[in-house]
Design an enzyme around this catalytic site. Sequence first.
Site, short mmCIF file in Angstrom:
data_model
loop_
_atom_site.label_atom_id
_atom_site.label_comp_id
_atom_site.label_asym_id
_atom_site.label_seq_id
_atom_site.Cartn_x
_atom_site.Cartn_y
_atom_site.Cartn_z
N ASP A 106 -15.60 2.06 -43.86
CA ASP A 106 -15.74 3.24 -43.23
C ASP A 106 -15.99 4.71 -43.66
O ASP A 106 -14.59 4.59 -44.26
CB ASP A 106 -14.89 3.53 -41.84
CG ASP A 106 -15.29 4.01 -40.55
OD1 ASP A 106 -15.83 4.92 -40.99
OD2 ASP A 106 -14.42 3.88 -39.82
N ARG A 159 -16.93 6.90 -42.44
CA ARG A 159 -17.08 8.44 -42.36
C ARG A 159 -15.80 9.54 -42.72
O ARG A 159 -15.38 9.17 -43.16
CB ARG A 159 -17.13 8.25 -40.76
CG ARG A 159 -18.00 6.96 -40.12
CD ARG A 159 -18.26 6.38 -38.08
NE ARG A 159 -17.40 5.98 -38.18
CZ ARG A 159 -16.44 5.34 -37.39
NH1 ARG A 159 -17.45 5.49 -35.89
NH2 ARG A 159 -15.78 3.93 -36.79
#
Length: 194
Positions: A126, A128
């Site tokens: 991930d 982000r």
Amino acid sequence: MSVKFVESSQLPTPWGVFDIHGFEDAESGKEHVVLTLGDVSDGQPVLARVHSECLTGDALFSMRCDCGAQLQAALEKIAEEGRGVLFYLRQEGRGIGLMNKIRAYKLQDEGADTVEANEKLGFGADMRDYSLLKVMCEHLNIGKVRLMTNNPRKVKALTDQGVDVVERLPLQTGQNPHNAKYLATKSGKLGHLF
Ligand SMILES: Nc1nc2c(ncn2[C@@H]2O[C@H](COP(=O)(O)OP(=O)(O)OP(=O)(O)O)[C@@H](O)[C@H]2O)c(=O)[nH]1
């Protein structure tokens, strides 16, 4: 932080007329939008959704994920309450971008799960970055939220930036046979609460 507010206007939707606020990140060139409904700057906790871009799910009706159904459910819930905020962050593919997400899909067709596929492409599970939420919340004078998510990382990201998450509301919708393995991996490997 190079994110700056650009302009606000109105956005009629099937669920009501939202206000749309544009923000741009001069450093990355990424453009993000925030939708609000009602008075979100009155100090009371705001029903909120932090949603990462998923072109395939949000705009092209893909059933490989639950993104489109979650986006629609969040807007519906905000409309039901007559007040709330949707942060629509242009972090496609958990931050790896659209072309890499399609590459990751191909690897998943061949047996990898969504985390392994990212790793095979040389990315973390991930990628982000939620730090831009601070500027957005400050601009809109939002200090407390009731967050619609199954993802504990989003709760932590907001809390770390001084936004009080007074409640987490699960957002479980859009399950189907095409995304069963994907959702199982999200709960098994990415810590999603279902
Ligand atoms: N790399 C990659 N990204 C994916 C895949 N499927 C969906 N995505 C992306 O995953 C992100 C999902 O975003 P969100 O729905 O906001 O977040 P979430 O982490 O699922 O958390 P909640 O929905 O809030 O519970 C979007 O950026 C999608 O484009 C996949 O198989 N691989």
